[in-house]
Design a protein around this motif. Sequence first.
Motif, short mmCIF file in Angstrom:
data_model
loop_
_atom_site.label_atom_id
_atom_site.label_comp_id
_atom_site.label_asym_id
_atom_site.label_seq_id
_atom_site.Cartn_x
_atom_site.Cartn_y
_atom_site.Cartn_z
N TYR A 40 60.74 65.36 29.21
CA TYR A 40 61.61 65.55 28.04
C TYR A 40 61.01 65.07 26.72
O TYR A 40 61.18 65.70 25.69
N GLY A 41 60.33 63.92 26.73
CA GLY A 41 59.90 63.30 25.47
C GLY A 41 58.46 63.60 25.11
O GLY A 41 57.68 64.11 25.93
N PRO A 42 58.09 63.27 23.86
CA PRO A 42 56.79 63.67 23.33
C PRO A 42 55.65 62.67 23.54
O PRO A 42 54.53 62.95 23.15
N ASP A 43 55.92 61.50 24.14
CA ASP A 43 54.87 60.47 24.23
C ASP A 43 54.58 59.99 25.65
O ASP A 43 54.59 58.78 25.93
N PRO A 44 54.28 60.90 26.56
CA PRO A 44 54.04 60.44 27.94
C PRO A 44 52.85 59.49 28.06
O PRO A 44 52.93 58.48 28.78
N ARG A 45 51.77 59.79 27.36
CA ARG A 45 50.57 58.95 27.52
C ARG A 45 50.80 57.54 27.00
O ARG A 45 50.45 56.55 27.65
N ALA A 46 51.38 57.44 25.81
CA ALA A 46 51.63 56.11 25.23
C ALA A 46 52.63 55.32 26.08
O ALA A 46 52.49 54.11 26.25
N LEU A 85 55.58 70.87 32.57
CA LEU A 85 54.32 71.63 32.45
C LEU A 85 53.51 71.15 31.25
O LEU A 85 52.30 70.98 31.31
N TRP A 86 54.21 70.90 30.15
CA TRP A 86 53.55 70.39 28.94
C TRP A 86 52.94 69.01 29.21
O TRP A 86 51.80 68.74 28.84
N THR A 87 53.72 68.15 29.90
CA THR A 87 53.24 66.79 30.18
C THR A 87 52.01 66.82 31.08
O THR A 87 51.06 66.06 30.86
N ARG A 88 52.01 67.72 32.06
CA ARG A 88 50.83 67.86 32.93
C ARG A 88 49.56 68.11 32.12
O ARG A 88 48.50 67.60 32.44
N ARG A 89 49.71 68.90 31.08
CA ARG A 89 48.52 69.24 30.26
C ARG A 89 48.07 68.07 29.39
O ARG A 89 46.93 68.01 28.97
N GLN A 90 48.99 67.13 29.11
CA GLN A 90 48.62 66.00 28.25
C GLN A 90 47.86 64.91 29.02
O GLN A 90 46.98 64.26 28.47
N LEU A 91 48.24 64.69 30.27
CA LEU A 91 47.74 63.51 30.99
C LEU A 91 46.31 63.69 31.51
O LEU A 91 45.94 64.79 31.92
N ASN A 92 45.55 62.61 31.48
CA ASN A 92 44.25 62.66 32.14
C ASN A 92 44.44 62.30 33.63
O ASN A 92 45.54 61.95 34.07
#
Length: 242
Positions: A40-46, A85-92
């Motif tokens: 849901y949110g925009p800051d998964p990595r942080a 799906l978006w979060t998957r693309r952000q995470l290393n």
Amino acid sequence: MRFGIFSDVHANLEALQTVLKALRAEGVSHFVCCGDAVGYGPDPRACIQVLRELRCPIVAGNHEYGLVGRTPLDQFNRAARETILWTRRQLNADERLFLEELPLSERLEPLFVVHATPSNPVAWEYMFTVREADEEMRGVSSAVCVVGHTHYPFVVEKAPHQPSRLVQDPVFRIDPASRYVINAGSTGQPRDGDPRACCLLLDLNKGEGRFLRLEYDIRSVQQKIAAAGLPEFLAVRLASGR
Ligand code: ZN
């Protein structure tokens, strides 16, 4: 022991930081996260970074399970699916592994921590009623079961020889003879009509529980949701708390 318990951060960094700051100011010695750190949110990595630094017990939520491919994405609504799906693309790979390794439940006596329900954590069922909480409580040997998932803070107490009852006060007594199911509410996406970030302070020495509701910078989270191209509905609902 003073537990600071929070759930359903949903990659909302501003809300997470606000909650942690308030719990630290309350002298919390042990933090616990009841799952759904991302989605849901925009800051998964942080948010993952903050949670890792906290080194606290965290259980997996349905969004973590969806992200790592253990819960099929057709079990999520469209906005949830899109952000997973978006979060998957952000995470290393390392961040993804962190989520993959989260356990489904944690026993931290006298607490039992699970995201949805203790009887079948991976079914991701919603526990909303006193009756449901009462049934779930029967399968848990720990005195206090803490959950998240519904984004709706609530406390159900089962005192000896009494039927289970809903505790309505935001400040409540923890009786050592009673058993409890407590939903910590949602830090990053409350849905009980109060948009302020929610978390729970449990002081087991004092025998007291208290929900904290905290204002945070919703505007900036909404702007980040828009900038990331995530569904607009997710930004709108932060302000309404629904
Ligand atoms: Zn959630």
